[in-house]
Enzyme design. Structure first.
Site, mmCIF file in Angstrom:
data_model
loop_
_atom_site.group_PDB
_atom_site.id
_atom_site.type_symbol
_atom_site.label_atom_id
_atom_site.label_comp_id
_atom_site.label_asym_id
_atom_site.label_seq_id
_atom_site.Cartn_x
_atom_site.Cartn_y
_atom_site.Cartn_z
ATOM 1 N N HIS A 80 1.686 4.588 -2.818
ATOM 2 C CA HIS A 80 1.532 5.925 -2.340
ATOM 3 C C HIS A 80 3.109 6.537 -3.001
ATOM 4 O O HIS A 80 3.271 7.598 -3.757
ATOM 5 C CB HIS A 80 1.580 6.394 -0.988
ATOM 6 C CG HIS A 80 0.266 6.452 -0.566
ATOM 7 N ND1 HIS A 80 -1.183 7.020 -1.365
ATOM 8 C CD2 HIS A 80 -0.483 5.554 0.585
ATOM 9 C CE1 HIS A 80 -1.997 6.850 -0.437
ATOM 10 N NE2 HIS A 80 -1.708 5.933 0.359
ATOM 11 N N GLU A 138 -4.951 7.581 -3.217
ATOM 12 C CA GLU A 138 -5.457 6.251 -2.787
ATOM 13 C C GLU A 138 -5.630 5.500 -3.714
ATOM 14 O O GLU A 138 -5.513 4.270 -3.674
ATOM 15 C CB GLU A 138 -6.480 6.627 -1.747
ATOM 16 C CG GLU A 138 -6.936 5.716 -0.800
ATOM 17 C CD GLU A 138 -6.050 5.342 0.325
ATOM 18 O OE1 GLU A 138 -5.005 6.215 0.578
ATOM 19 O OE2 GLU A 138 -6.090 4.265 1.116
ATOM 20 N N HIS A 185 1.122 -1.271 -0.145
ATOM 21 C CA HIS A 185 0.031 0.044 -0.071
ATOM 22 C C HIS A 185 0.751 1.265 -0.032
ATOM 23 O O HIS A 185 0.673 2.159 -0.983
ATOM 24 C CB HIS A 185 -0.926 -0.083 1.215
ATOM 25 C CG HIS A 185 -1.662 1.250 1.543
ATOM 26 N ND1 HIS A 185 -3.021 1.132 0.786
ATOM 27 C CD2 HIS A 185 -1.516 2.328 2.105
ATOM 28 C CE1 HIS A 185 -3.690 2.300 1.068
ATOM 29 N NE2 HIS A 185 -3.005 3.141 1.668
ATOM 30 N N GLU A 186 1.796 1.329 0.712
ATOM 31 C CA GLU A 186 2.798 2.560 0.932
ATOM 32 C C GLU A 186 3.565 2.497 -0.174
ATOM 33 O O GLU A 186 3.903 3.782 -0.518
ATOM 34 C CB GLU A 186 3.540 2.720 2.234
ATOM 35 C CG GLU A 186 2.711 2.399 3.681
ATOM 36 C CD GLU A 186 1.586 3.573 3.482
ATOM 37 O OE1 GLU A 186 1.805 4.714 3.064
ATOM 38 O OE2 GLU A 186 0.615 3.363 4.503
#
Lengths: 489, 489
Positions: free
Chosen positions: A258, A284, A254-255
């Site tokens: 980003h 997101e 997830h990170e």
């Protein structure tokens, strides 16, 4: 030097200072000595003062008026600077300072109330924060909808009414799907103890597999996973839980989503207003498509099953199919951040409706807990058992972040649209993912979304990437197909 | 709010921003991704711009004029602010920018020249840097001695003539002692391979033993050991060399001395002009007395011998006496930073005389290498074999740091004075050190020196601590006694 050049030279320094201020935040969460909090508060406040003075510098309005932008990139830069100036000048300095003071205290009061399961201890603070944000929203909206003015900080151009329509169309289908899954036989769960070292090694391997560039970033441990920074210095953090390696695996992916967005922006936009993601929602969309549509896909989990076994040995899961089912397991859980793809959106919609009612004044703060608990049971099918599993679970409101939550679900909607377009363009995508090769997917996202930074407004960013206006249909279809197959519906 | 209060509120923010800028430097040397250098350059420049604008803010002069300080601390704060303003306004912004640009390039050119053993490749840059510093010194000195004006950045109140007299008195005795040691039988040397992990564990243990407060600091690895920050966030770095654990041990103790000074300042001075060390020379007195007069003493090395054995096993040194001799070993080495206590001061004096002649114009840059080599052979008794062992060994001149070197030897002189006073006050000091208890020594230094921060000018700081004007006699006596005993002279 033209007015445009003068403005951009000034802005470039402001962007550089904003990066410095952001890195102070990274430092605080990763390496700061615990005894430095008081001094750090003064350092943060001094940096905020410098940035506020620059963002409201009276020369900016003159430069904006005189500047003659050439081409869409320069026009977009002026659009972003104008927007920041507009927002920064509309809020009285005294109110901004009061908000900063109250929300910085709010965090600690919330944390104590959560630990004590004591909603009443948090309510006076929350009332004060809601009142201050309503005052700010009134100043920003100048007679328009106050909640829309707050939304605009995170997702320029979208309104509460649009989100209401969007989420209103999604919610019944998600509730129905959630209900059907709840009736079905439960998926297998991962059990055991997983040492920290192989978890860290595997997350590092995955970060690299997803294209994270360590020459312009780094991975550290922190209590909460986050990504910070733009341009050449984009850092992520991760954490490990001994009973659940999926937490480290998927929070890292997830990170990385980003971070890859920030690292993927055209280097020509470095330290300009375009040198970052277009909005929280588009950000997101990147983190969620990396984590879910790619990372939790049947194809990719097939490869990940082998990698996970090679780090931890036998997982107690029969095969890649069982692994895929465990990765995507839906269970009766309370916490948004630990939630599966299906329930996650219901979490966000709950918060959106409640915070919109708080800001409009329709929901008094004292009725918030009851409203939360009623809504939770209606959507999830079981009752909240304690405040830390309900209204006290998220940090956002204690920090005054109203208007932020809906960007999480909007990101999922955007991720759904992007996945549909990507699969149209890349018919062999699953074959690559089954080899652990994310290159085609991340390459497509870089070209379609990431390299453009904040060139376009959020909705236009997705439209330019997919060729059509975003709708919730691709996400809903994806979720219905995926969970129907997983749970034999 | 009085003018004094207004000035101090403004200054407090400036101090906080200076801490942020300093921490960027720490970040760069410890954790920054290697691909972030270009962006970091812009971030540093933007922070420097903010700090310069604040230091030359026209309101400061008005506040200084109107302020009515109460008591010596407030008077000292105004003294420091006045000094900074005076220096910042005397140097034309264009010249300051040109110096910053040239010296930031200078570092890389020096590093390449050193790697290639090519003095000629560095000379044009050094000529430009010397010319710019001479121009700056002329602006600062307003007709006075230019070198004194540069010295004043690092050691307020001292002059080149005073240092010349001080060093002139010391040098013959040090050269004679060095010559006698060179004739004597060599001391035993430590040999072997020492793993990184126990080296790091031992340095951490030593940092704590010397009173370093990890709740307001941290220890990281870096290419060069350094200490950075003031107040509640004072960080040190260390490094390990596989063939020489003394390097990690004593560079750590040295940096702990610097850090303990910053951590020891009265908390009432936090983020004020008094909340840091009084000068580079006084700072060095703390790092050197920790490292040498305490850390290399016979009493302390007796305890350290046991601790070192417990981390590394048998060291191949017969006993604590042999260990003490090895720690204090004098050998034919070329490099200042690896030098023993005796030769170190000769290194510094060499640089002082040469750089003073460069700034006065008596020594052309093209003759620098020959002057270095002649002087080195005269003082050390053997010849420089290559430029990286001679004129290219130190980074300072490539960064434009003229006037900095003498503070190293001044720090040793001050450390000598402090040790003599401390031993007068603490007759049982050696008994404590022999148990590894540095508490009496560091407690004495905290009371006598550290807690006062920059309350007094450097020389007055030492005088207040010892009760008498500083002289080189205690240091010379200490060195003569120590090395006579070690080498049986």
């Amino acid at each position: 030097m033209t007015a445009f050049d003068d403005l951009m030279a000034f802005q470039r320094e402001t962007e550089a200072l904003a990066q410095v201020a952001g890195r102070l935040g990274w430092d605080q969460e990763t390496v700061m000595p615990r005894g430095a909090a008081e001094q750090r508060g003064e350092e943060n406040a001094a940096m905020e003062g410098v940035l506020h003075a620059r963002r409201t510098d009276p020369r900016i309005a003159d430069w904006l008026e005189a500047a003659q932008p050439e081409g869409p990139a320069q026009q977009a830069m002026l659009r972003e600077i104008r927007r920041d100036l507009d927002r920064a000048t509309k809020v009285p300095a005294k109110l901004a300072a009061e908000i900063a003071r109250t929300t910085s205290l709010g965090h600690g009061i919330w944390a104590e109330a959560r630990a004590a399961e004591d909603v009443a201890a948090f309510l006076p603070t929350l009332e004060r924060i809601v009142a201050l944000r309503r005052e700010e929203a009134a100043a920003l909206s100048e007679g328009g909808d106050p909640y829309d003015a707050l939304l605009d900080s995170y997702e320029p151009g979208i309104t509460g009414a649009q989100l209401d329509a969007l989420f209103g169309a999604m919610r019944p289908r998600l509730v129905a799907l959630r209900g059907a899954v709840r009736e079905a036989a439960p998926a297998p769960a991962l059990e055991g103890h997983f040492a920290e070292e192989p978890q860290m090694a595997l997350t590092r391997e995955l970060a690299l597999a997803f294209g994270y560039d360590l020459s312009r970033g780094r991975i550290d441990k922190a209590v909460h996973p986050f990504s910070s920074g733009s341009g050449q210095d984009v850092r992520i953090t991760t954490r490990t839980q001994p009973d659940d390696p999926f937490n480290a695996i998927y929070s890292t992916i997830h990170e990385v989503g980003h971070a890859a967005y920030e690292q993927g922006v055209d280097p020509a936009y470095l330290l300009t207003p375009l040198g970052r993601g277009a909005s929280m929602g588009v950000h997101e969309s990147q983190s969620r498509i990396y984590e879910n549509q790619i990372g939790r896909s049947r194809a990719f989990t097939g490869w990940l099953f082998g990698r996970t076994q090679s780090h931890f040995g036998d997982l107690g899961l029969a095969d890649a199919e069982a692994f895929h089912a465990a990765v995507n397991r839906v269970a009766d859980t309370y916490i948004r951040t630990e939630s599966d793809e299906l329930q996650y959106n219901l979490h966000v919609m709950l918060r959106f409706d409640l915070e919109r009612a708080l800001i409009s004044g329709d929901l008094p703060v004292r009725d918030l807990e009851a409203a939360w608990n009623d809504r939770f049971e209606a959507d999830f099918g079981f009752a909240v058992d304690r405040p830390s599993h309900g209204v006290l679970q998220d940090v956002h409101w204690s920090e005054g972040l109203f208007g932020y939550f809906p960007t999480y679900a909007l990101g999922n909607v955007y991720a759904g649209c992007l996945e549909a377009a990507m699969r149209r363009d890349l018919p062999d995508l699953d074959a690559a993912l089954a080899r652990g090769d994310t290159g085609p997917a991340t390459g497509w996202l870089r070209q379609a979304v990431q390299r453009h930074g904040a060139l376009r407004l959020p909705r236009e960013t997705i439209e330019a990437a997919t060729g059509e206006a975003p709708t919730p249909e691709p996400l809903l279809r994806y979720l219905e197909e995926k969970f129907s197959a997983l749970y034999g519906l």
